[in-house]
Design a protein around this motif. Structure first.
Motif, PDB file in Angstrom:
ATOM      1  N   GLU A   1       5.301  -2.138   6.182  1.00  0.00           N
ATOM      2  CA  GLU A   1       6.189  -1.832   5.930  1.00  0.00           C
ATOM      3  C   GLU A   1       7.745   0.125   5.412  1.00  0.00           C
ATOM      4  O   GLU A   1       5.851   0.046   5.411  1.00  0.00           O
ATOM      5  N   SER A   2       8.904   0.131   5.627  1.00  0.00           N
ATOM      6  CA  SER A   2       8.748   1.465   5.024  1.00  0.00           C
ATOM      7  C   SER A   2       8.631   1.784   3.796  1.00  0.00           C
ATOM      8  O   SER A   2       8.139   2.500   3.496  1.00  0.00           O
ATOM      9  N   ASN A   3       8.514   0.283   3.060  1.00  0.00           N
ATOM     10  CA  ASN A   3       8.373   0.714   1.590  1.00  0.00           C
ATOM     11  C   ASN A   3       7.147   0.283   1.208  1.00  0.00           C
ATOM     12  O   ASN A   3       7.094   0.030   0.025  1.00  0.00           O
ATOM     13  N   GLY A   4       5.621   0.056   2.282  1.00  0.00           N
ATOM     14  CA  GLY A   4       4.808  -0.325   2.307  1.00  0.00           C
ATOM     15  C   GLY A   4       4.390  -1.464   1.928  1.00  0.00           C
ATOM     16  O   GLY A   4       3.102  -1.865   1.669  1.00  0.00           O
ATOM     17  N   ARG A   5       5.366  -2.365   1.899  1.00  0.00           N
ATOM     18  CA  ARG A   5       4.806  -3.860   2.284  1.00  0.00           C
ATOM     19  C   ARG A   5       4.081  -4.254   3.944  1.00  0.00           C
ATOM     20  O   ARG A   5       4.349  -3.515   4.745  1.00  0.00           O
ATOM     21  N   VAL A   6       2.696  -4.785   2.797  1.00  0.00           N
ATOM     22  CA  VAL A   6       2.086  -5.458   4.719  1.00  0.00           C
ATOM     23  C   VAL A   6       2.162  -6.655   5.012  1.00  0.00           C
ATOM     24  O   VAL A   6       2.722  -7.079   3.858  1.00  0.00           O
ATOM     25  N   CYS A   7       2.753  -6.707   6.379  1.00  0.00           N
ATOM     26  CA  CYS A   7       2.680  -8.050   6.818  1.00  0.00           C
ATOM     27  C   CYS A   7       1.887  -8.599   7.629  1.00  0.00           C
ATOM     28  O   CYS A   7       1.602  -9.049   8.521  1.00  0.00           O
ATOM     29  N   THR A   8       1.269  -9.634   6.013  1.00  0.00           N
ATOM     30  CA  THR A   8       0.114 -10.166   6.242  1.00  0.00           C
ATOM     31  C   THR A   8       0.067 -11.155   7.239  1.00  0.00           C
ATOM     32  O   THR A   8      -0.870 -11.886   7.271  1.00  0.00           O
TER      33      THR A   8
ATOM     34  N   VAL B   1       0.863  -1.402   0.029  1.00  0.00           N
ATOM     35  CA  VAL B   1      -0.032   0.115   0.528  1.00  0.00           C
ATOM     36  C   VAL B   1       0.794   1.109  -0.184  1.00  0.00           C
ATOM     37  O   VAL B   1       2.353   1.395   0.415  1.00  0.00           O
ATOM     38  N   SER B   2       0.418   2.735  -0.023  1.00  0.00           N
ATOM     39  CA  SER B   2       0.774   3.388  -0.489  1.00  0.00           C
ATOM     40  C   SER B   2       2.319   3.690   1.194  1.00  0.00           C
ATOM     41  O   SER B   2       2.110   3.273   2.536  1.00  0.00           O
ATOM     42  N   LYS B   3       3.302   4.215   0.941  1.00  0.00           N
ATOM     43  CA  LYS B   3       4.515   4.121   2.102  1.00  0.00           C
ATOM     44  C   LYS B   3       4.169   5.097   3.166  1.00  0.00           C
ATOM     45  O   LYS B   3       4.576   4.603   4.031  1.00  0.00           O
ATOM     46  N   ASP B   4       3.218   6.206   3.419  1.00  0.00           N
ATOM     47  CA  ASP B   4       2.592   6.816   4.108  1.00  0.00           C
ATOM     48  C   ASP B   4       1.714   6.328   5.285  1.00  0.00           C
ATOM     49  O   ASP B   4       1.444   7.262   6.087  1.00  0.00           O
ATOM     50  N   ARG B   5       1.667   4.501   4.805  1.00  0.00           N
ATOM     51  CA  ARG B   5       0.729   4.290   6.064  1.00  0.00           C
ATOM     52  C   ARG B   5       1.457   3.727   6.995  1.00  0.00           C
ATOM     53  O   ARG B   5       1.275   2.885   7.769  1.00  0.00           O
TER      54      ARG B   5
END
Length: 555
Positions: free
Chosen positions: A78-85, A66-70
């Motif tokens: 994570e800082s690159n927008g990756r969601v740890c599902t 998702v967007s990195k600002d999340r």
């Protein structure tokens, strides 16, 4: 045969399924390894998410971005927008790759729904605070007002109770005005940061001494992005809050004010993890406007480096142990390393031999040590690689050292790894002399590393001066000299390799630690291993008052 068949067929199936949902796919890669999807949720202002199939899919789970600002707004992003599902691959994913994608998208939806609850968000942020702190530090390093701060600082927390006025050492590289901090060391106790950096081979560049304030946070304190200071004012408020007003940051900075610009740091410790801020306070003339910059902290103290904060009662006992190790050869050197990495705090190693190229195949040292005393290079290696230990080296024969340097009570344990009968005899002769009251461990390996032996003698036990190792202890019968002879006076060697002696050293070190932990019995125990398998226990009856005698096999 299509080597990419599992991936390509799975990707096509996923693409067909995604496109069957009207309006779901906004954009897709030609290679069908990612899709931009419509994701409607109040915590996703962009209304988008990206589904990525890694090269190992379906053996690897799909990833969602998702967007990195999340990051730091929604947990587990994570800082690159990756969601740890938390989704793992399953064997059935090869037959049903769509099922893997469904699980990943469902996990995203559940994560976002849970994150609507502020209490749940804070709990998750606190539970994995170190990971989020690293992400926060990365964000600040990439910010427009970022300063050239290091990714990590190294800190020794030894002796820290609640608050400590410590020391800071910063090593910078580059020309004046464009210098970058290459390394930062902070200490809470008497240890000098510069000497610590020198010891661990990190003292490169120009050194600037500074000051560090260490504060242990209450265990109930919620260390989350919501409570992290973002300004010097907020940092001062937090320092005052968690110390109940005992420490005021402006007063602490004024106390350490100097004519020369100095670096400053505030380090918070929460549980076993430390979090740091580097400061440029305006109260120090000549520095840039006030600012604070978060930095990760890598603990160098023995409590963390050697035990990760667990089993500290045993570690602290071992750190008080004074161990004399005789022999730093292919057995003694790895035993020494095992001991200090297991917490033995004071080790004296004695060996008179130099490292030769032919030792490389089975010694922990390598070719860079050829021609140098093994024990001196071993000492340098252990001091550089293992924090918080004292290692002394004596390049002399074991017998000479025992006769000229050892006094009763000087050591808590003596470990003989020379495998020399003459040394075992000397230790027996000195049992009530220079070694009076000191437990002794004798260890050796049989030719070809056929077996490893450990004889642990309590303070009242005496190894027979006749040295019955070959007659009563060794497993096999060997010729008088089974060595491969060399064309030099008395020179030769036994054939074995690094894996053989490494296995023996691990066994020996474990038994030595039993002795160091004061778990000896009044009967000498000899443990045998044959190529790594514990084949039995041989008890040797020893008459504490005898100067010579026979040994007999026990049960």
């Amino acid at each position: 045969m299509d080597r990419d068949a599992p991936f390509s067929s799975a990707a096509r199936a996923v693409d067909t399924w995604l496109r069957s949902e009207p309006g779901l796919v906004l954009r897709a890669a030609r290679e069908l390894d990612w899709w931009e999807l419509r994701a409607v949720h109040e915590l996703l202002p962009t209304g988008q998410a990206k589904l990525v199939l890694p090269p190992g899919f379906p053996g690897e789970p799909p990833e969602v971005f998702v967007s990195k600002d999340r990051c730091l707004v929604v947990p587990h992003i994570e800082s690159n927008g990756r969601v740890c599902t938390g989704v793992a691959s399953q064997p059935d994913d090869y037959a049903d790759p769509i099922g893997a994608v469904r699980r990943a998208l469902q996990a995203l939806a559940e994560l976002l729904d849970k994150s609507l609850d502020p209490a749940w968000r804070e709990h998750e942020f606190a539970r994995e605070a170190r990971s989020y702190w690293d992400a926060y530090c990365l964000q600040r390093r990439q910010a427009p007002d970022a300063r050239p701060v290091p990714v990590m600082m190294d800190a020794d927390l030894s002796g820290l109770a609640n608050v400590a006025d410590g020391a800071l050492g910063v090593f910078t590289l580059g020309k004046l005005g464009t210098r970058n901090a290459a390394a930062v060391f902070a200490t809470a106790g008497a240890q000098d940061p510069k000497s610590l950096a020198v010891r661990h081979g990190r003292a490169a560049g120009t050194h600037v001494a500074g000051h560090a304030l260490f504060i242990r946070l209450p265990s109930t304190f919620a260390w989350t992005p919501q409570t992290w200071p973002t300004s010097l004012l907020q940092l001062g408020q937090l320092v005052s809050q968690v110390t109940a007003g005992e420490v005021q940051l402006p007063a602490w900075l004024a106390k350490h004010k100097d004519r020369k610009p100095r670096p400053y740091s505030v380090i918070f410790v929460h549980g076993e993890i430390a979090y740091g801020y580097l400061l440029t306070p305006a109260v120090v003339p000549g520095l840039a406007p006030a600012g604070i910059f978060p930095v990760g902290v890598r603990r160098l103290d023995a409590d963390w480096a050697l035990a990760r904060g667990q089993g500290l009662d045993i570690l602290h006992l071992r750190r008080k142990a004074r161990v004399l190790l005789l022999g730093a050869g292919s057995l003694g050197a790895p035993v020494a390393e095992h001991l200090v990495r297991s917490g033995v705090g004071d080790l004296t190693a004695v060996d008179h031999e130099t490292m030769e190229s032919e030792n490389t195949g089975r010694h922990t040292l390598g070719h860079t040590s050829v021609g140098r005393y093994k024990v001196l290079d071993l000492q340098a290696r252990l001091l550089r690689e293992v924090p918080g230990v004292s290692v002394k080296a004596e390049p002399m024969r074991a017998a000479k050292y025992v006769q000229t340097h050892v006094q009763p009570g000087a050591f808590d344990l003596v470990v003989d790894c020379t495998a020399e009968s003459a040394v075992r005899t000397l230790l027996s002769a000195q049992r009530h002399g220079r070694l009076a009251g000191t437990p002794v461990v004798m260890t050796w390996v049989e030719p070809f590393c056929a077996a490893a032996h450990v004889v642990a003698l309590g303070t009242a036990d005496v190894w027979p001066i006749s040295d019955p190792a070959d007659q009563a202890v060794n497993v096999a019968e060997w010729p008088d000299d089974p060595r491969v002879r060399l064309p030099m006076c008395g020179a030769g060697f036994h054939q074995y390799g690094s894996a053989d002696i490494g296995q023996a050293a691990g066994f020996v070190a474990q038994r030595v630690l039993v002795a160091a932990d004061a778990k000896l019995t009044h009967c000498a125990e000899v443990n045998l291993t044959h190529l790594g398998e514990a084949d039995g226990l041989l008890a040797v009856d020893v008459d504490p008052g005898a100067s010579s005698g026979d040994t007999s096999d026990g049960p």
